[in-house]
Design a protein around this motif. Structure first.
Motif, PDB file in Angstrom:
ATOM      1  N   ARG A  85       0.810  -1.223   0.000  1.00 28.30           N
ATOM      2  CA  ARG A  85       0.000   0.000   0.000  1.00 28.30           C
ATOM      3  C   ARG A  85       0.842   1.272   0.000  1.00 28.30           C
ATOM      4  NH1 ARG A  85      -5.300  -1.237   0.682  1.00 28.30           N
ATOM      5  NH2 ARG A  85      -5.749  -3.375   1.302  1.00 28.30           N
ATOM      6  N   ILE A  86       2.157   1.147   0.230  1.00 28.32           N
ATOM      7  CA  ILE A  86       3.037   2.324   0.213  1.00 28.32           C
ATOM      8  C   ILE A  86       4.141   2.062  -0.809  1.00 28.32           C
ATOM      9  CG2 ILE A  86       4.467   3.890   1.573  1.00 28.32           C
ATOM     10  CD1 ILE A  86       3.035   2.886   4.072  1.00 28.32           C
ATOM     11  N   PRO A  87       3.930   2.436  -2.087  1.00 33.66           N
ATOM     12  CA  PRO A  87       4.930   2.161  -3.118  1.00 33.66           C
ATOM     13  C   PRO A  87       6.181   3.017  -2.939  1.00 33.66           C
ATOM     14  CG  PRO A  87       3.151   3.496  -4.015  1.00 33.66           C
ATOM     15  CD  PRO A  87       2.736   3.096  -2.638  1.00 33.66           C
ATOM     16  N   SER A  88       7.311   2.485  -3.394  1.00 35.77           N
ATOM     17  CA  SER A  88       8.581   3.200  -3.329  1.00 35.77           C
ATOM     18  C   SER A  88       9.218   3.188  -4.712  1.00 35.77           C
ATOM     19  CB  SER A  88       9.511   2.533  -2.307  1.00 35.77           C
ATOM     20  OG  SER A  88      10.763   3.170  -2.286  1.00 35.77           O
ATOM     21  N   ASN A  89       9.088   4.306  -5.412  1.00 38.10           N
ATOM     22  CA  ASN A  89       9.620   4.406  -6.773  1.00 38.10           C
ATOM     23  C   ASN A  89       9.501   5.858  -7.216  1.00 38.10           C
ATOM     24  OD1 ASN A  89      10.252   4.231  -9.470  1.00 38.10           O
ATOM     25  ND2 ASN A  89       8.576   2.869 -10.010  1.00 38.10           N
ATOM     26  N   PHE A  90      10.600   6.462  -7.673  1.00 39.85           N
ATOM     27  CA  PHE A  90      10.553   7.876  -8.058  1.00 39.85           C
ATOM     28  C   PHE A  90       9.653   8.112  -9.280  1.00 39.85           C
ATOM     29  CE2 PHE A  90      13.792   6.274 -10.866  1.00 39.85           C
ATOM     30  CZ  PHE A  90      13.737   7.076 -12.003  1.00 39.85           C
ATOM     31  N   ARG A  91       9.351   7.058 -10.044  1.00 38.20           N
ATOM     32  CA  ARG A  91       8.493   7.200 -11.219  1.00 38.20           C
ATOM     33  C   ARG A  91       7.016   6.966 -10.895  1.00 38.20           C
ATOM     34  NH1 ARG A  91       9.094   3.367 -15.015  1.00 38.20           N
ATOM     35  NH2 ARG A  91       8.316   4.733 -16.665  1.00 38.20           N
ATOM     36  N   SER A  92       6.718   6.508  -9.712  1.00 38.35           N
ATOM     37  CA  SER A  92       5.342   6.132  -9.376  1.00 38.35           C
ATOM     38  C   SER A  92       4.414   7.344  -9.350  1.00 38.35           C
ATOM     39  CB  SER A  92       5.302   5.439  -8.017  1.00 38.35           C
ATOM     40  OG  SER A  92       3.971   5.146  -7.651  1.00 38.35           O
ATOM     41  N   GLY A  93       3.247   7.179  -9.994  1.00 38.25           N
ATOM     42  CA  GLY A  93       2.271   8.259  -9.996  1.00 38.25           C
ATOM     43  C   GLY A  93       0.981   7.902  -9.278  1.00 38.25           C
ATOM     44  N   ASP A  94       0.903   6.664  -8.770  1.00 33.03           N
ATOM     45  CA  ASP A  94      -0.341   6.231  -8.139  1.00 33.03           C
ATOM     46  C   ASP A  94      -0.086   4.929  -7.382  1.00 33.03           C
ATOM     47  OD1 ASP A  94      -3.026   6.222  -7.453  1.00 33.03           O
ATOM     48  OD2 ASP A  94      -3.765   6.256  -9.519  1.00 33.03           O
TER      49      ASP A  94
END
Length: 362
Positions: A85-94
């Protein structure tokens, strides 16, 4: 909120609802990829199916919208062991949770996907229902599930009108049977001008534009349902124009030339399937997503020969057509599951078009 997956054999899994709370019946299939869940969700070949991800943690790098393989997700449902539920990625938008909600896709997290996958492997792909209704009547649900079949999915996923993607090189006609974006992108990267045609376009219209080559894309569903399209592919086969076909396109070309297809027990879906090139003996790691396969016993040896086989179960993974500039593969050379072993097939297609052009000029 509780959610339930009910299988056609009466097995019930209980988990937590993710995405939309709506109730849905679909075919339940599993995918063994460790990454690429967004590409799975936006692959039109999953239309009419709910996907079980066998990798236990899904959603950890979020949603990167520019990686979508279609303008929207296509599966009827999404089933995971644990949802990050808590993504870790500089490209993540959602987050994947919000993504499923926006596109009204029901799903379940917290179910035992290992046990579920074993059931599908042992008993074969079956229909199932995703529901948040705790008062369901099992007998009534099973009766409804048995009536379900995946139908009309090529018509649902194909583009609605012809459109041209720019390029200065060879002119390629792409028949969109439910195509992933990266097929056209792979051709454009090689300089091709790609004209995308809806699945039910007449062969005469495609050939009237004088393409240097024709691409038959991937797509969903039972290939034998595509009777009208098969009739048009027969004409494309006779045209003499170089043709490269992927997945559903591969199956339809086989049907158009008199061969048969059958449904696999549980299909091939994932980014780690080994295929062997019968000419060189080399094995490639491929991305796959199909539930049907060409029956090699029905292929006329005067028409085509096997070019690739699946190392795991020996099923056909590609055909080379005799006396024609046509080759087809069951797997996905446009996909990038980590290795990019199979992208050379696009270069082979380009070479076929160049050789054919040179032959015509001379």
């Amino acid at each position: 909120m509780k959610a339930f997956l009910i299988l056609e054999d009466g097995t019930v899994f209980t988990g937590t609802s993710i995405g939309s709370p709506r109730e849905v019946i679909s075919e339940i299939v599993f995918n063994t990829s460790m990454t690429g869940y967004l590409e799975v969700l936006t692959d039109p070949s999953y239309a009419g199916q709910a996907v079980v991800m066998t990798y236990p943690l899904i959603g950890n790098y979020g949603i990167c919208y520019e990686d979508m393989e279609s303008f929207k997700p296509w599966p009827e449902g999404f089933l995971v062991r644990e949802l990050s539920r808590i993504p870790s990625n500089f490209r993540s938008g959602d987050t994947i949770q919000h993504f499923l909600e926006v596109y009204d896709i029901p799903g379940i997290s917290g179910i035992d996907t290992r046990t579920l996958t074993k059931i599908l492997r042992e008993k074969g792909t079956m229909n199932g229902m995703i529901t948040t209704n705790e008062g369901f009547d099992l007998d009534e649900v099973i009766e409804r599930m048995k009536k379900y079949s995946v139908e009309g999915v090529v018509k649902a996923t194909t583009c609605k009108e012809i459109h041209v993607l720019p390029g200065e090189g060879k002119k390629v006609a792409l028949l969109d049977l439910g195509a992933k974006k990266n097929i056209a992108r792979s051709l454009q990267e090689r300089g091709c001008q790609v004209t995308v045609y809806p699945a039910y376009t007449k062969a005469e219209e495609i050939l009237s534009s004088n393409p240097d080559g024709i691409m038959l894309s991937n797509g969903p569903g039972d290939p034998k349902e595509c009777k009208e399209i098969i009739e048009e592919i027969k004409k494309l086969y006779e045209s003499g124009v170089p043709i490269f076909a992927i997945c559903l396109g591969h199956q339809l070309m086989a049907l158009a030339t008199g061969a048969d297809t059958h449904k696999l027990k549980y299909g091939h879906r994932g980014g780690n399937h080994p295929v062997k090139d019968l000419e060189t003996g080399r094995v490639y790691i491929s991305s796959q997503n199909h539930g049907y396969v060409v029956d090699m016993d029905t292929v006329d040896p005067a028409v085509a020969e096997a070019a690739f086989i699946n190392v795991n179960d020996g099923t056909n993974e590609g055909l080379k057509y005799k006396g024609k500039n046509i080759f087809t593969v069951q797997y996905h050379p446009e996909a990038c599951p980590g290795p990019q072993d199979s992208s050379y097939l696009f270069d082979r297609f380009l070479k076929m078009m160049e050789v054919d052009d040179h032959a015509q000029k001379s």
